[in-house]
Each structure stands twice: as C-alpha cells, then as structure tokens.
Design a protein around this motif. Structure first.
Motif, PDB file in Angstrom:
ATOM      1  N   SER A 117      94.944  28.712  47.104  1.00 48.76           N
ATOM      2  CA  SER A 117      94.739  30.160  47.053  1.00 48.76           C
ATOM      3  C   SER A 117      93.281  30.473  46.786  1.00 48.76           C
ATOM      4  N   GLY A 118      92.634  29.660  45.929  1.00 49.22           N
ATOM      5  CA  GLY A 118      91.217  29.878  45.679  1.00 49.22           C
ATOM      6  C   GLY A 118      90.379  29.595  46.902  1.00 49.22           C
ATOM      7  N   ALA A 119      90.725  28.529  47.634  1.00 44.35           N
ATOM      8  CA  ALA A 119      89.965  28.185  48.837  1.00 44.35           C
ATOM      9  C   ALA A 119      90.130  29.249  49.914  1.00 44.35           C
ATOM     10  N   ALA A 172     100.081  32.122  48.801  1.00 46.97           N
ATOM     11  CA  ALA A 172     100.001  30.841  48.098  1.00 46.97           C
ATOM     12  C   ALA A 172     100.323  31.010  46.619  1.00 46.97           C
ATOM     13  N   ALA A 173      99.828  32.083  46.046  1.00 47.42           N
ATOM     14  CA  ALA A 173     100.103  32.332  44.632  1.00 47.42           C
ATOM     15  C   ALA A 173     101.582  32.616  44.414  1.00 47.42           C
ATOM     16  N   ARG A 174     102.187  33.357  45.328  1.00 49.37           N
ATOM     17  CA  ARG A 174     103.615  33.669  45.209  1.00 49.37           C
ATOM     18  C   ARG A 174     104.452  32.400  45.353  1.00 49.37           C
ATOM     19  N   ARG A 175     104.008  31.511  46.246  1.00 49.89           N
ATOM     20  CA  ARG A 175     104.730  30.256  46.452  1.00 49.89           C
ATOM     21  C   ARG A 175     104.765  29.425  45.170  1.00 49.89           C
ATOM     22  N   ARG A 176     103.727  29.507  44.379  1.00 50.63           N
ATOM     23  CA  ARG A 176     103.708  28.778  43.107  1.00 50.63           C
ATOM     24  C   ARG A 176     104.879  29.176  42.224  1.00 50.63           C
ATOM     25  N   THR A 177     105.144  30.471  42.124  1.00 54.56           N
ATOM     26  CA  THR A 177     106.245  30.917  41.257  1.00 54.56           C
ATOM     27  C   THR A 177     107.590  30.437  41.796  1.00 54.56           C
ATOM     28  N   GLU A 178     107.725  30.359  43.124  1.00 52.64           N
ATOM     29  CA  GLU A 178     108.977  29.887  43.704  1.00 52.64           C
ATOM     30  C   GLU A 178     109.181  28.402  43.433  1.00 52.64           C
ATOM     31  N   VAL A 179     108.100  27.642  43.454  1.00 51.41           N
ATOM     32  CA  VAL A 179     108.181  26.202  43.218  1.00 51.41           C
ATOM     33  C   VAL A 179     108.540  25.911  41.766  1.00 51.41           C
TER      34      VAL A 179
END
Length: 930
Positions: free
Chosen positions: A637-639, A652-659
């Motif tokens: 997400s930073g890149a 990408a940030a939202r995917r983190r919470t799902e993982v």
C-alpha cells in the motif's frame, strides 16, 4: 439492687467505707452520730446483699464515686483516640440497643481503645455505672467470674460461689460491663455471660475478642482496620501523624504521600501504625519504608504494661498460641497465598499430612473466627485473606517447620494449573478470575525463578503469565515476562520463541528499539538451537522493523547495520517458503515505509518498489503466514501510494483487515491488527469513504491495546469526524486525545499531527481563533516533520478560510501544484487538496478555475466527497443552482453533512436558512457563504 434505692447519705457512707474509715471517722467526717453510721451500714449490707463490713468496703472500693453517680470508671488512656467516627457511633448504638455486643477483630486492630471510648460515650445511659475487666491475666477459664467480681467489688460469701456473688451484685443494675480480651478464655467467658445476662436483665455487656463468643445474646460488631480512604486525611494517616508528633518529630507535608503509602502497607492496623510512627524519629521515611519489607522485625516498641502489644510479633504469638496444632499448620501453609484465596485453592496447597481437604476447609473457618483470616464474598466465590503481617509471620513459621519447599512447590503447581486453565478459557468473568490470582502467580514465579532446581516450572509459569498479562492488556509486564521466560528457558529454541513473542508485545507498545533488540536476540537464540532458517527470519524481521516502524524508535539503527542484517538474513534463510517471505518483506521495507516515504535514493524506480512489495505478498501468502502477508500488504500500500493510485492503496489496506480478522489475538496478530486498522482508516479517508473511515477508526479507538494510548487510538476517528463536521464529537474526543498525548510523553507521528490539526480546524469553523491556535501548536509538536503541514495543514486551513468567506487566502494556501506537495507529505490528502484547489479558484475568480476543475476530476473520480466538491465548484462557476443542490445530496449520501450544509449556504436565497440550521445542529457557526 439498683443504686437508685441507696439514699444520698448512704452513698456518702459507702464512699467513706471504700476509703477504709472507721464508723467514728465516718461520723466525724459527715457530722452525724456513730449510731447513725451503724444504721446506714446495716441498711447497705441488706440492700447490697453483702455479708459483712469487709465485703461492703471491698464493694465500695470497686465502685468509685463517679460510678455510683452514673459516670464511667474506666482505664485512663495515655494517648488520644483518633478517628473512627463511624465505628464509634455504630458501636455505641449497638451497645445501648443489644444486651451483649462483641467487638471482634484481629490483634492490634484497636478493639480495646474503641471499646473504652464507646463505653465512656454511653456511660450516661447506664445510671448504675460502667465496669471494666481485663481478662488477659486470667489463665483459667473457670476464673472469669472471679475477675469480674474483683472489678465490680463483689466479694466471697460463705456458702456462695463467686459467680453467684457477681450475679447477685448486678441483678437489678442498669449498668454496662466491659470485658476486654476474651479470646483465650472463651470456654469460660461464654457460659458465665449466658448466666449473667439471664440473671441480670438490665445489664449490658461489651466484650472484645479476636473471636466471637457464641452466646445466645451476642451481637457481633467487626472492628475494621482504620480507614485509608481520603489519602492524607484518612483515619490511618491521622493516627500516624498524631503518634509521630508525640515522639518529637511530626511529619511535614513533603512526606505526606510516603506516610499514606506506609499506612496502606500496614493495612490500616492501629497497633502497626502506632509502632511504625514510634520509629519515625529514628528511621525517617526512607528507613521505615524499607524496613516494612520485614514488619515483624521493624514494628517493635519499648516496654509496655501489656506485653502482648510490645510488638506485632508478640500480638501474633498470642493469637498463634491459642490455636490447635492443625490450625497452626494451616495458618503457616496458607501464608504462601499473597491474594485472597478460595477454600479449594487452600486445600490443593495445604492438604498434606496432618491435614486433608476437609480439615483444611474446617480450619479456614476457625482461623476466620480467630480474626486471623478475613472472609470476603466475591463473584468468583468466597475468599479468605490474611494481612501482610500475618503472611510474614506464617512464612517464618513455615520455615521453622521445615515445610517451605514442599508447600511453596505445591503453590507453584496450583499456579501452573490455574494459569493453564485461564489461558484456555476466556469466559465472561475471565478478567475477574485473572485479577484474583495474578499476584499469586507472580509470587510463585518469583520463588521458582530463584530456585536452581525449578527452571522448567519457572519458565512455564513466566510464559503463562506473559500470555495472561497480554490478554489483560498489561503490555509492559507481558514483554517483561516473555523476556524472563527466555532467560529461564532450558532450551535455546524455547528462548527464541519467547523472545519473538516479546518483540511482538514491544511492537504493541510502539517500542521500536525493543522490537529491534528482541528480534536480533531471537536470531542469536535460534542459531544456538541450530535453526539457521528461523535465525534468518528473525534477522529479516529486525531489518523490517528498522524501516517499517521507524517512527517508534528513539534512535533509528544505522542504515549500514540494517543492510548487514538483511544480507546475513538472506544467507541463513535459504529457500524455505516462510524464510523467503520474511526476507522479501525486509527488502520491500527497505525501499518503502508504512506511508510510502521512500527510504533509498530518489532514482529508485517506483515500479521496482511495487514489485518488491508484490513479491513479498505472494511469498507470504504461499507460506500461509497471514501476519507476514498483512505486513507485506502494508508495504504494497505504501509503494502504490507513490503511483498516485489512492484506490489501489486503500484496497491493499482493506485486504489486510480481511487477512487478519480470523486470527486469534496473539501478540504478533494484535500488533499487526492495530496497525492495519489505522491504515484502513487512513486510506478510507484518502478515497473519501468517511463512513468506513469512521468505522475503522472506531474499532481502532476501542482496541484494548490502545486503552492507555488514546492519542493513537482516536487519531483517525478525529480526522474523519472533523471532515464530516461533527464538532461536538471532535471537541469531546479531542480532550481525551490531548490528555493522553501529554501523559504519553508527547510522541510524534504523522497521524498525531493530522489529528491535532483536525481539532484545530473544528475550532476554526466554530469561530474560536484562540483554541485553534493552541491546537495548531499541538499539531506542530505532535508531527515529525514541518512539511507535513503542506498536506493536511493546507487542506484544513483552506477549509476554515472558505468557511469564513476568505477565498483569496484559501487560494493562496493551496497555491502549490499537487505534484509539488503530495508526494512529500502524504498521498492521503491528495484528493482533498485538488478538490479544494478547484473550489478556491472558482470562489476567488481565478482565471484557471475551469482548468483546475477538469484536472481535479481526473484524480478524484470514485471519491464521493471530493467528486461532490468538484461538482459543486463547477456548478458555482456555471451558476447552476440545480447542480449545487445535487452536490448537497451527494455530500449527504457520502456521510459529509458539513459540506452539505455549506452547499446550501453557497446556494443562497431560500436555502440559506436550511444551511444555517444544519450547521447549528452540527455545532458549527454558519460563517459567510464564501
């Protein structure tokens, strides 16, 4: 026979008989004839049921003139009575209401002083007098009646038992009898009192005892320790101050907190406080505080009339000597508990010969009756508790009996079993159950860790306690216990695992230096264990931490050192999937941090940065490591932020919470989850999804890890609410943010600066420039770099300026081209910035207004708030009222009521009133239209 039946002259004769005067001397003293004196003596013998003149004289000697006139003849205290106003009133009421009251409590609590004071208080309610008998000298329970007879002046009579003489002497008297220290002669006191109270219906008795007497008339009044409520104004502190002043060195205000702490450690026990105060002049605060680690040695006094109160040890010796052998064994064995314990726990620890489980449970009741244990009902069952001095005393007796090792070992095993159960069970009362046993687990660990033969138990206990402390949100202790477990571990692999957990907890604490140190220490332990792959992972984790969480360091590790770690990690990791993922993550972290701020040279291509992060995500996913995948998604997400694709960043940030959502809350998962929530909230703000940003921010604010860090917890929620215009919510939450930030040492980060600036914006919208300036100062101090104010600062400042109709100043605030600003401050503000540039250009009449509108659309399409703002700008430029009203509806749909209300003001005419009302409902002033 009541003294009301004795005439005034007879009372005078009786008094002189008490002085052992002859009839002639009495006649001369009263100016009456000897025959008249003889007549009064005969009458007194008849009325008082006494056999002869000698008995009459003895009776008179036992009854002072004050007693016969209704006042109390009690021992005169040598010191003032301090405090206990409530207990004094309650006991006085009990004594006058009930026939027999027992003031019960442990030795040294102050039963005697309270009883004497109350007896004096109620003396005028007993016209026939108050008598006092101290039963300490009585060694034979059958001699209780004799002690009372001596106190009231009832003498032996031929053919009459001494107890009968007492009953006869007090039969018709409305009097109060105080019997002090009954505990050691309960077997004699109980039947005597039962006979006495039956034969003397107007008599009231107040007894003091460490155990109730179990007689039919008894009303038990439990004497509590001195109150410690109120700090330096408590009864306990007042007593200490009074007694310390008496020895010539009154404590001053500078040490009041220390005195409060001393009284807390002494459990409010009056005798202990008096003995401590007596040593104030020679030990002072420091010496006394240190000495209380061994209260039995420190709390001693000089010679006293009552040897039992010469020291705390003497008080406990007295109580201990009254116990049966089995109860003595139980008392010393339960001394290993440092917190209130259940009967079941006591049975598991103390039930070894000569005790079994049933005798332990019975014995607890007897120890409670002797005031050696306190009984407390709780939500987790009835619990027993001993004061610190009793525990210290019991511990010494345990050592003397040669039982310390076996009993403490059983205590360790009980703590291990209890901790294991708590780790596996997270029921609704988990917190209360942990709090009830935590101090015992800590004590057992301290003992086991100090024993050469018990490292395995100590290590297991340390790891259990670390996990439990983490669940209880005691992060500092959790990290400490994991590190302790690593030191105690017999195997290097176990130590390495504990160090990794410690590093994760350090991350939860935002302690970057500790994370870096502990990951490196884990690598060393893994190497000792022969696990090079895990060592490579640990070194890669250290390198990742150095860049990914650089803002959490007090001193960032040198770049050269981190590169060496990464090189060594590659060498050790080999081709193992998890290790390759760890190294890839470290490589991605080296070229980008959590917010996309490039860490290598500027000529490093953005594409390469994204490729590093994508590779790390793929490898972590293949390895099945959800925590590593989340970390890699963070790098991604930073890149992607550098590409300007805000929606890809948010995805990408939202995917983190799902993982992470399905994972149990281990330290590593919890650390990653808190970071993921923060990034999800921030990225949702970046794409104008205010409802989602507020939901993520709300979850972050409620995260248990951040309970003591309200500034970090509430930062993104503050920004979301500020953009929405929820002024009351922002100002209320802002107080918590500021207080927590200051309490936390005023840390610095981008999110903290933005949060403070958002509060400043709300004050600006409300027309409070002084408060806005104060919060802007906080924003400058809370952020890491002043250039960040070019991003969120420009957005918030321009919003305030437009609210108050200063379009020219707002235009100047967002004058720099977006590409000159956003990459160096944070892409989150890009959409807000370009939308504001378009609107300020329109309201200020800038010639490039339409160009800016079209340029903004290419950036913000998909962002509901920024798109509505650009649509409004274009409608204003074209004079399109319907377009403006459509924008107002779009703002409402996007969860941005502030901009909706402002749109109505800009529309003017009949819409002005509705806009003004809407702003007022949000807690904001209307301001000029723009």
């Amino acid at each position: 026979m009541s003294t009301a039946m004795i005439s005034a002259r007879e009372a005078e004769v009786l008094a002189l008989l008490g002085e052992h005067l002859s009839n002639a001397e009495i006649a001369a003293r009263l100016f009456i004839s000897v025959r008249t004196v003889e007549s009064h003596v005969s009458s007194l013998l008849r009325k008082l049921h006494l056999p002869d003149r000698r008995a009459l004289s003895r009776q008179a000697a036992g009854l002072s003139r004050a007693q016969r006139t209704g006042a109390a003849a009690l021992p005169s205290p040598l010191t003032t009575f301090v405090g206990r106003a409530r207990e004094r009133a309650e006991l006085a009421d009990a004594v006058t209401t009930h026939r027999q009251v027992t003031a019960a409590g442990p030795g040294g609590v102050g039963k005697t002083r309270l009883a004497l004071t109350v007896a004096a208080d109620v003396a005028d309610r007993f016209p026939d007098g108050v008598w006092f008998a101290d039963l300490v000298p009585v060694t034979d329970p059958r001699r209780v009646g004799a002690a009372v007879a001596e106190a009231v002046g009832a003498g032996d009579e031929p053919g009459r038992d001494i107890d009968d003489a007492v009953l006869a002497a007090l039969a018709d008297r409305r009097a109060l009898l105080v019997l002090d220290n009954c505990e050691h002669v309960r077997d004699g006191a109980a039947p005597f009192l039962e006979r006495l109270l039956t034969a003397c219906p107007r008599l009231h008795v107040l007894t003091t005892s460490r155990a109730r007497l179990m007689v039919p008339f008894e009303r038990v009044f439990t004497v509590p320790p001195l109150s410690r409520e109120g700090g330096d104004e408590s009864d306990a502190v007042a007593l200490f101050m009074d007694r310390a002043a008496a020895v010539g060195w009154p404590p001053g205000p500078a040490v009041s907190e220390g005195v409060v702490a001393i009284c807390e450690r002494l459990d409010g026990m009056a005798l202990a406080i008096e003995l401590a105060a007596a040593r104030w002049s020679t030990l002072g605060l420091d010496g006394l505080t240190a000495g209380l680690s061994d209260q039995l040695r420190t709390l001693t006094g000089g010679a006293r009339a009552d040897g039992r109160h010469r020291s705390v040890r003497a008080v406990l010796d007295w109580s201990h000597d009254l116990l049966a052998p089995q109860d003595k064994a139980l008392l010393r064995r339960v001394s290993v508990f440092v917190a209130p314990f259940t009967a079941e726990a006591a049975a598991e620890v103390a039930a070894l010969a000569p005790l079994d489980a049933s005798t332990v449970i019975d014995g607890l009741g007897r120890l409670a009756e002797q005031s050696l244990l306190a009984v407390t009902p709780s939500g987790t069952g009835t619990r027993y508790d001993a004061r610190v001095t009793i525990r210290q005393y019991g511990a010494q007796r345990l050592t003397d009996a040669g039982e310390q090792t076996v009993v403490r070992s059983r205590h360790v095993q009980w703590c291990l079993a209890t901790s294991a159960a708590l780790v596996e069970d997270d029921g609704p009362d988990w917190r209360a159950r942990f709090d009830a046993v935590a101090d015992d687990v800590r004590a057992a660990l301290a003992w086991a860790a100090d024993r050469p033969g018990r490292p395995e138990d100590a290590c297991r206990l340390a790891r259990y306690l670390a996990r439990l402390a983490f669940t209880r949100n005691l992060l500092g202790e959790a990290q400490q216990r994991y590190e302790q477990a690593a030191r105690l571990a017999g195997e290097a692999a176990t130590a390495a695992a504990a160090l990794r957990d410690a590093a994760a907890v350090a991350g939860c604490r935002r302690a970057g230096d500790d994370m870096y140190r502990l990951h490196r220490a884990a690598a060393e332990a893994a190497r000792r264990a022969g696990d090079d792959v895990r060592a490579g992972c640990d070194l890669a984790a250290a390198a990742t931490v150095a860049y990914r969480f650089s803002t959490a360091f007090s001193r960032i590790p040198p770049a050269g050192q981190v590169r060496i770690l990464l090189t060594r990690a590659r060498e050790l990791a080999g081709d193992a999937p998890g290790a390759r993922a760890a190294v890839a993550l470290a490589e991605a972290a080296v070229v980008t941090d959590a917010f996309g701020a490039l860490q290598t040279d500027e000529d490093n291509p953005v594409r390469e940065t994204v490729e590093h992060a994508e590779r790390a995500v793929l490898l972590a996913r293949r390895a099945g490591d959800a925590v590593a995948e989340s970390a890699a998604l963070d790098a991604l997400s930073g890149a992607r932020g550098w590409t300007g694709d805000a929606f890809a960043v948010a995805a990408a940030a939202r995917r983190r919470t799902e993982v992470l959502a399905p994972l149990p809350p281990t330290p590593a998962v919890s650390h990653e989850w808190a970071d993921a929530l923060a990034m999800a909230a921030a990225t949702a703000l970046g794409i104008g999804d205010l409802p989602q940003a507020r939901r993520w921010g709300g979850q972050l604010a409620g995260h248990p890890l951040l309970a003591e860090a309200g500034h970090h917890a509430t930062s993104w929620m503050l920004v979301a609410d500020a953009f929405a215009g929820r002024a009351d919510d922002v100002l209320a939450r802002g107080v918590r943010f500021r207080d927590s930030w200051e309490h936390g040492g005023r840390p610095r980060s981008l999110s903290l600066g933005a949060a403070a600036a958002s509060v400043a914006m709300v004050h600006g919208l409300r027309g409070d420039p002084a408060s806005r300036t104060a919060w802007l100062t906080i924003a400058d101090r809370a952020d890491m770099a002043v250039q960040h104010r070019q991003g969120y600062g420009a957005v918030f400042d321009a919003t305030v300026l437009l609210h108050h109709g200063d379009a020219e100043a707002a235009l100047e605030r967002v004058a720099p081209e977006p590409e000159e600003v956003w990459k160096w401050v944070c892409w989150i503000w890009l959409h807000w910035y370009v939308a504001l540039r378009a609107e300020t250009a329109v309201l200020a009449g800038h010639p490039d207004a339409r160009t800016r509108i079209h340029a903004a659309r290419t950036v913000v399409t998909g962002n509901p708030v920024a798109t509505a703002q650009v649509d409004r700008a274009e409608a204003l430029l074209d004079g399109d009222l319907q377009g403006q009203l459509a924008a107002a509806k779009a703002f409402d749909a996007a969860g941005c009521p502030y901009q909706s209300a402002r749109t109505l003001l800009l529309a003017g005419g009949e819409h002005t009133a509705a806009g003004t009302t809407a702003l007022a409902a949000l807690g904001l002033g209307s301001g000029p239209a723009g």
